[in-house]
Motif scaffolding. Sequence first.
Motif, mmCIF file in Angstrom:
data_model
loop_
_atom_site.group_PDB
_atom_site.id
_atom_site.type_symbol
_atom_site.label_atom_id
_atom_site.label_comp_id
_atom_site.label_asym_id
_atom_site.label_seq_id
_atom_site.Cartn_x
_atom_site.Cartn_y
_atom_site.Cartn_z
ATOM 1 N N SER B 226 0.976 -1.328 -0.106
ATOM 2 C CA SER B 226 -0.005 -0.019 0.076
ATOM 3 C C SER B 226 0.979 1.186 -0.015
ATOM 4 O O SER B 226 0.586 2.253 -0.673
ATOM 5 C CB SER B 226 -0.807 -0.049 1.056
ATOM 6 N N LEU B 229 1.677 1.839 -3.921
ATOM 7 C CA LEU B 229 0.289 2.291 -4.383
ATOM 8 C C LEU B 229 0.025 3.848 -4.003
ATOM 9 O O LEU B 229 -0.204 4.528 -4.871
ATOM 10 C CB LEU B 229 -0.839 1.676 -3.773
ATOM 11 N N ARG B 230 0.321 4.259 -2.803
ATOM 12 C CA ARG B 230 0.135 5.495 -2.485
ATOM 13 C C ARG B 230 1.234 6.403 -3.128
ATOM 14 O O ARG B 230 0.951 7.539 -3.692
ATOM 15 C CB ARG B 230 0.216 5.686 -0.856
ATOM 16 N N LEU B 244 -8.236 11.571 -0.985
ATOM 17 C CA LEU B 244 -8.138 10.416 -0.309
ATOM 18 C C LEU B 244 -7.430 10.120 1.045
ATOM 19 O O LEU B 244 -7.182 9.370 1.534
ATOM 20 C CB LEU B 244 -8.120 9.143 -1.174
ATOM 21 N N VAL B 246 -4.185 10.781 1.388
ATOM 22 C CA VAL B 246 -2.723 10.463 1.223
ATOM 23 C C VAL B 246 -2.021 12.007 1.360
ATOM 24 O O VAL B 246 -2.059 12.917 0.947
ATOM 25 C CB VAL B 246 -2.349 10.016 -0.117
ATOM 26 N N GLU C 101 -7.166 -0.375 -7.554
ATOM 27 C CA GLU C 101 -6.038 0.475 -7.007
ATOM 28 C C GLU C 101 -6.627 1.948 -6.395
ATOM 29 O O GLU C 101 -6.440 2.457 -5.494
ATOM 30 C CB GLU C 101 -4.857 0.572 -7.716
ATOM 31 N N VAL C 104 -8.856 1.471 -3.283
ATOM 32 C CA VAL C 104 -8.311 1.157 -1.791
ATOM 33 C C VAL C 104 -7.230 2.365 -1.376
ATOM 34 O O VAL C 104 -6.897 2.330 -0.506
ATOM 35 C CB VAL C 104 -7.502 -0.110 -1.786
ATOM 36 N N LEU C 105 -6.939 2.991 -2.423
ATOM 37 C CA LEU C 105 -5.947 4.223 -2.134
ATOM 38 C C LEU C 105 -6.414 4.867 -0.900
ATOM 39 O O LEU C 105 -7.427 5.387 -1.056
ATOM 40 C CB LEU C 105 -5.581 4.966 -3.388
ATOM 41 N N GLY C 106 -5.415 4.997 0.106
ATOM 42 C CA GLY C 106 -5.669 5.878 1.326
ATOM 43 C C GLY C 106 -6.727 4.954 2.174
ATOM 44 O O GLY C 106 -6.725 5.619 3.608
ATOM 45 N N ALA C 107 -7.206 3.950 1.987
ATOM 46 C CA ALA C 107 -7.907 2.980 2.845
ATOM 47 C C ALA C 107 -7.319 1.695 2.709
ATOM 48 O O ALA C 107 -8.057 0.780 2.701
ATOM 49 C CB ALA C 107 -9.420 3.002 2.269
ATOM 50 N N GLU C 108 -5.897 1.518 2.805
ATOM 51 C CA GLU C 108 -5.440 0.065 2.390
ATOM 52 C C GLU C 108 -5.921 -0.614 3.674
ATOM 53 O O GLU C 108 -5.900 -1.937 3.899
ATOM 54 C CB GLU C 108 -3.923 0.255 2.246
ATOM 55 N N ILE C 113 -5.042 -4.603 -0.030
ATOM 56 C CA ILE C 113 -4.792 -4.282 -1.254
ATOM 57 C C ILE C 113 -4.994 -5.328 -2.116
ATOM 58 O O ILE C 113 -4.665 -5.426 -3.164
ATOM 59 C CB ILE C 113 -3.749 -3.604 -1.463
#
Lengths: 362, 412, 502
Positions: B226, B229-230, B244, B246, C101, C104-108, C113
């Motif tokens: 993750s 991903l971020r 979101l 980040v 992706e 779930v971004l920011g809410a992993e 994921i």
Amino acid sequence: MNGRLKSVGLALLAPAIAIVLSILVTTLVIAAVGSSPGEFWSTMFEVPKPRLRVDIVNQTAMIYIAAVAAAIGFRMGLFNIGLEGQYTIASFSAATFAGAAYLGGFANVAASLVVAMVVGAAWAGIAGVLRATRGVSEVISTIMLNAIAVTLVGYFLNNYGVKEGNSVHTKNLPSGTTLGGWSPFEDRDGDIWALAIVAVLVGVGFWALLNKTRFGFDLRASGQSESAALASGINPKRMIVISMMLSGAVAGLIWMPALFGGARNYGTSFQVGLGFLGIAVALLGRNRPIGMLFGALLFAFLSVKSNDLTFGTDVSPSIVQITQGVAVLAVVVTYEVVRRWRTRLEQRAVSRELTATTGATA
Amino acid sequence: MSAATAQRSTIVERLTKSWLYIGLIGIGVVSFVRIITDTDDLTGAGTIRAAIIATCPILAAALGGLWAERAGVVNIGLEGQMILGTWGAAFFTYHYGPWVGILGAALLGLVGGLLHAIATVTFGVDHIVSGVAINLIGAGAATYLAEAVFPEYEGGGPRQLNGLEAPAQVTIPGVSDLANTISDQHWFFVSDVASVIQALTTNISTLSLLIFALVIISALVLWRTSFGLRLRSCGENPQAAETLGVNVYLYKYVAVLISGALAGIGGGFLALVASSGFSTGQTGGRGYIGLAAMIFGNWRPGGLLAGALTFGYTDSLRLRDTQSVHSLLLLVAIGLLMFAAWRACRKQVKGALVVAAAGALVMAWFLLTDSVPREFTVMTPYVTTMFVLALGSQRLRMPAADGKSYRRGSAG
Amino acid sequence: MPSEVDAVQLRGIGKRFPGVVANHDVDVTIRPGTVHALIGENGAGKSTLMKILYGVQRPDDGTITIEGKQVVLKSPTEAIEAGVGMVFQHFMLADNLTVLENMVLGAEKLHGIGDGARTEIRRISERFGFDLDPDVLVEKLGVAARQRLEIAKVLYRGARIIILDEPTAVLVPQEVDALFENLRELKAAGNSVLFISHKLDEVLAIADDITVMRRGTTVGTADPATATKHELAELMVGSELPSPETEESTVTDTVQLSLSDVTLTDEFGRNLLTDLSLTIRRGEVLGIAGVEGNGQAELVETIMGMRIPTSGRIMLGDQDVTHWHTRQLREAGIGYIPEDRHRHGLLLDAPLWENRILGHQTRPPSSKGMWINRKGARKDTERIVADYDVRAPGIDTPSRALSGGNQQKLIVGREMSGDPVLLIASHPTRGVDVGAQAAIWDHIKRARRNGLAVLLVSADLDELIGLSDTIQVILRGRFVGTFDPSSVTPQDLGTAMTGGAA
């Protein structure tokens, strides 16, 4: 009037902060390795000897030409990182052409300058065409072209150059086509090269082109907003190719003062790194003709004067490279900060104006 | 659900398979050229060894580029960070041995990255401008620090520091010998593979292994966690990432710091493994080649590995005899013609013709000459990159917000 | 208070930006399990308010209470934690990442994921009929699917209060219906929806409560069961309700612009414009109505020479200008008010007088031959500033510092100068204040009386009906109906715009 004064003040604020910052960093670095910053600065700020003064003027001229070449691209929003390659290959071509002595006297000089400009323009034009037709970032392509140019020149020089001991160079200029210069001091202190005047012409030409001509307006408009430029009737692809070539043509001239002033051939005397210095000075001087002049003078002063460090101090001359680099980074950062601050000021001014005229709240 | 999982695994399979096929075909062609032109050096273990050494610094720089650009920051300061790394490696190795030296290289590179991050992320300075400045500072600082510090050291001078201890080398005894034996037979295909195995198992620097491992680690971290991903979301659409929750600035900072550290490690490799010590100007533009390898590899770890290997291989051949460089022409010609055929199959007629013409030219060059000037091999990475960019710019997919300045609170 | 605690209470919210008061004294109350519509004109401060509620921006004054608890939202993360989710008007999606992706971004931390997340996405997708495949790249999704993804993203985070900023602007009618179906499902599941719009029909169709905003503040509430569109519209624009009055026709017989069978194809061979034919006479205003994204922008860019038609012919007067470049067309007397003034109409960091030159580089008084005529340009800028009532400290002010209305007046003044024969006006009054709007309408009408031919593209149907002599409706790149503004109603146009029987 007050507003104008204020805006000049704001414009000078950024470089002032940047210079203070670079002095500070330089001092810290020197102190960190255990040398004496005091000694360093007193040596640097001594009045330069006549020979060095001549050197400073000559270096200023070349760095200034390079800065203008970079600025042409910058004002259009193009990053011509390829000045280094453009002036390398242009200088080599011009030196070869001049050395072949197809023409005599001044005609040879003039024709060689044209060769330098054409070759520089063509080399930069490759990146321009790739950007315009294939969307290739000019940053990457000019970096690649730099390396290709240097290698290519190396190849030609090794295979077709004149060998002399361990070094190779192009044929010397015919005796009639070196240009004397102006010697303000004793003869042994050297000449200010005749072609240093090119820097003045390039500077004035750049100023006039940018501020007085339609082409200059189109160029600046494209740099500020590609979409607005397109809607206003500017052909962006054509502008990319033309301004890239223009930048390359000016880049071709960078080393010409030295070639016809003292070097006489392309070989070990060729000075590398002027392209990157030019980019740095363009950033320092905010792509403005006068700003870049001060920047070029400052950089030339630092580079030339640092030679004095070898005598008398234990600080190595390469310290000024740090000073120069930090100055550039600091100046772009402070400009950004000042710009944001200024935008806020302007918006406030406008809203004050509005409340004053309409009496409304918003 | 099971259908989708199945579909996913086939995608993975397909990708791995196609890489495998391309690899196998590649080795086959090289082997073919080696036999036709009778230049065993083309895939000799010595050549492969040199190629690995030439690849590593490029690879480290390319990885550095990948990290930064995946987070949306263009880092052409890689060159400067790499130069800082060479000095850092020399200084720390001299005092504390090679592993601390490598950490030192990473640290110095990281400092360069920090400067870049402050300028581009916090202050929103143009990424290219900041990169240029960092290259100036990096070169200046390494030169100055070397002149100020190294002359007093044993084996040191104002421009170099020799006699540095290199990181350990490893050999896997049985495999190494066996591969050596097979490699010496000069069989088609088998011996070429054996050469590669031999080079990988005989006196290979642990730092090389580390850098190759970093490719895999980077791929996993960036695409399988993750955190990754971020980080990638900051390069694709930072506004969306911000909405979101980040912390875009943080991820950009981390990415650029890692980028600088990787470039620094690349510099460290140059000083500790690729040569006998530090010298000024040692990087010779490898930071830029790293950037090129990353673009060549379409901002992907596997791709940039292929790019770095290609550039490293040509770089290493340059150091060897001109005969093998000449054979390389045939290799390039065959490669181009195959690529043209592939394009023709996909009905990209115009592109196919251009590539085929280039292939024919190179073939003619091969047939009509006996040697290639050394300089032309030097140019290979640069010319290749130009070609890839010019022909494939539509297929290249860089992160959508790469190089764009981002301000907090600009979402919506 | 009974068990029903309000989902959201906004009290006295204020927000100032340098030079503008975006919000002041805003009060909104959202009841749980309802769709609450927030309506207002462009620039009324709705978006700022939403960003405040979603923690993107912090209010200068006022309080936010969510489900009975007063909160301070410093970032979207905190808003998400408080149960607020937002779907932005411009989608916040990364094209190059997959649905999963993006989701779930920011809410992993919620479902990981990997497969856990995949299962949850499928669950949400099935529950609300979103039809989303987790492993598809977002760039492959259409507009409606992207919007569903955005809503799913919000639900994935467990939001109970969902903000939708102008969600229907980009949708076709069937998609709007589907969206409303989704919203009803959400409501049934106990969520509250804040629906921002300026489309009154839609608001009346879906909302349980309505709050109206004007000039940065809330000016009233309405009950959708009893309120009429007219009442709402009056609340939105204030008592004056300016509406352009149609005047007697000034249409002449001289054709100024004609398009015959113009088709424009994109790089993938899809038709953006199909067989468009139109004529505009001197003194005539031709209005183009259509839901955004149906080819209006492409039509304008094609006429302006920024795109070259694949087939067909464009005549300006009696000259074939099909293959002319933008500059030639401008020199031939086409004025252009672009849709997005920041991107296409202005150099934001350049002073006003340089912006006067933009688009007129080759003509006096901006230039003389090769040279820029600084003096002439400055003098003419003074004239525009005075004649068009551009409120600015001076002509050396950068255009960025001006308000939207003043920027637009400058552009109108510029494009009207040099006696144009044809004016292409794309959303000329979008995002400008009421005063500037009226002024711009007056300028267009005056020019029309003087024989100017005008192509007017607008999303404001009242504006189209009030100014045009003829209205063409564009749908998916085709003209689907011609209307006479003196007899047509906005409802008729709306039907045609969405593909109903014309």
